[in-house]
Design a protein around this motif. Structure first.
Motif, short mmCIF file in Angstrom:
data_model
loop_
_atom_site.label_atom_id
_atom_site.label_comp_id
_atom_site.label_asym_id
_atom_site.label_seq_id
_atom_site.Cartn_x
_atom_site.Cartn_y
_atom_site.Cartn_z
N ASP A 18 48.70 44.44 6.63
CA ASP A 18 49.23 44.44 5.27
C ASP A 18 50.59 45.15 5.24
O ASP A 18 51.13 45.54 6.28
N ASP A 19 51.14 45.32 4.06
CA ASP A 19 52.47 45.92 3.92
C ASP A 19 52.52 47.38 4.35
O ASP A 19 53.59 47.92 4.59
N GLU A 20 51.36 48.01 4.42
CA GLU A 20 51.29 49.40 4.89
C GLU A 20 50.93 49.47 6.36
O GLU A 20 50.58 50.53 6.88
N MET A 21 50.98 48.30 7.04
CA MET A 21 50.67 48.17 8.47
C MET A 21 49.21 48.52 8.79
O MET A 21 48.90 48.98 9.88
N LYS A 22 48.33 48.27 7.83
CA LYS A 22 46.89 48.44 8.03
C LYS A 22 46.28 47.08 8.29
O LYS A 22 46.70 46.07 7.72
N ILE A 23 45.24 47.06 9.11
CA ILE A 23 44.55 45.80 9.42
C ILE A 23 43.89 45.25 8.17
O ILE A 23 43.24 45.98 7.42
N VAL A 24 44.05 43.95 7.94
CA VAL A 24 43.37 43.27 6.84
C VAL A 24 41.97 42.96 7.36
O VAL A 24 41.77 42.00 8.10
N ASN A 25 41.02 43.81 7.00
CA ASN A 25 39.70 43.78 7.61
C ASN A 25 38.94 42.45 7.47
O ASN A 25 38.35 41.99 8.45
N PRO A 26 38.91 41.80 6.33
CA PRO A 26 38.17 40.53 6.25
C PRO A 26 38.71 39.48 7.22
O PRO A 26 37.94 38.74 7.84
N VAL A 27 40.03 39.44 7.37
CA VAL A 27 40.63 38.49 8.31
C VAL A 27 40.30 38.91 9.74
O VAL A 27 39.97 38.07 10.59
N TYR A 28 40.36 40.20 10.02
CA TYR A 28 40.04 40.71 11.35
C TYR A 28 38.60 40.35 11.74
O TYR A 28 38.34 39.86 12.85
N GLU A 29 37.67 40.56 10.82
CA GLU A 29 36.26 40.24 11.10
C GLU A 29 36.07 38.74 11.34
O GLU A 29 35.31 38.33 12.22
N TYR A 30 36.76 37.93 10.55
CA TYR A 30 36.68 36.48 10.72
C TYR A 30 37.24 36.06 12.07
O TYR A 30 36.66 35.23 12.77
N MET A 31 38.36 36.65 12.47
CA MET A 31 38.95 36.33 13.77
C MET A 31 38.04 36.77 14.91
O MET A 31 37.93 36.07 15.93
N LYS A 32 37.40 37.91 14.75
CA LYS A 32 36.44 38.36 15.77
C LYS A 32 35.31 37.34 15.92
O LYS A 32 34.87 37.04 17.02
N LYS A 33 34.85 36.81 14.78
CA LYS A 33 33.79 35.80 14.81
C LYS A 33 34.26 34.54 15.54
O LYS A 33 33.54 34.00 16.40
#
Length: 120
Positions: A18-33
């Motif tokens: 995101d704009d604060e350079m934090k991981i967008v968790n829902p997208v991260y979890e989906y990519m892990k899947k």
């Protein structure tokens, strides 16, 4: 919002920040899947680009991803068909248009992970 493609011995992995350079968790979890389902690197990257477009839309409109309704999906469709959303055409823009045209407007009950079938 930035999409980074990490490369390692297990292949490539898209990481949306995101704009604060934090991981967008829902997208991260989906990519892990997707990665655990052994999806190809190009599929992961294409999905990452499409999700960046979607997440930019959500952020720009102050929407929360898990509170999206069919009305929001219709707004997203309209956003994709604008000549130049946010004054630039993002990478993957045409691909996601094709996916939405093919799938039509999903109902809330039958929607995919984000309510839009992504190409990839």
């Amino acid at each position: 919002m930035e999409l980074h493609i990490l490369e390692g011995e297990n292949g490539k992995f898209p990481l949306l920040l995101d704009d604060e350079m934090k991981i967008v968790n829902p997208v991260y979890e989906y990519m892990k899947k997707l990665k655990s389902d052994n999806k190809a690197d190009n599929t992961l990257i294409a999905n990452g680009r499409d999700l960046k477009i979607y997440w930019d839309f959500l952020t720009h409109n102050f929407y929360i991803y898990d509170e999206i309704t069919p009305r929001h999906i219709q707004q997203f469709r309209e956003f994709l068909f604008k000549e130049n959303p946010y004054d630039s055409t993002p990478v993957g823009h045409e691909d996601i248009r094709v996916a939405i045209i093919k799938s039509g407007l999903p109902s809330k009950a039958s929607s995919t992970w984000l309510g839009v079938e992504m190409v990839g």
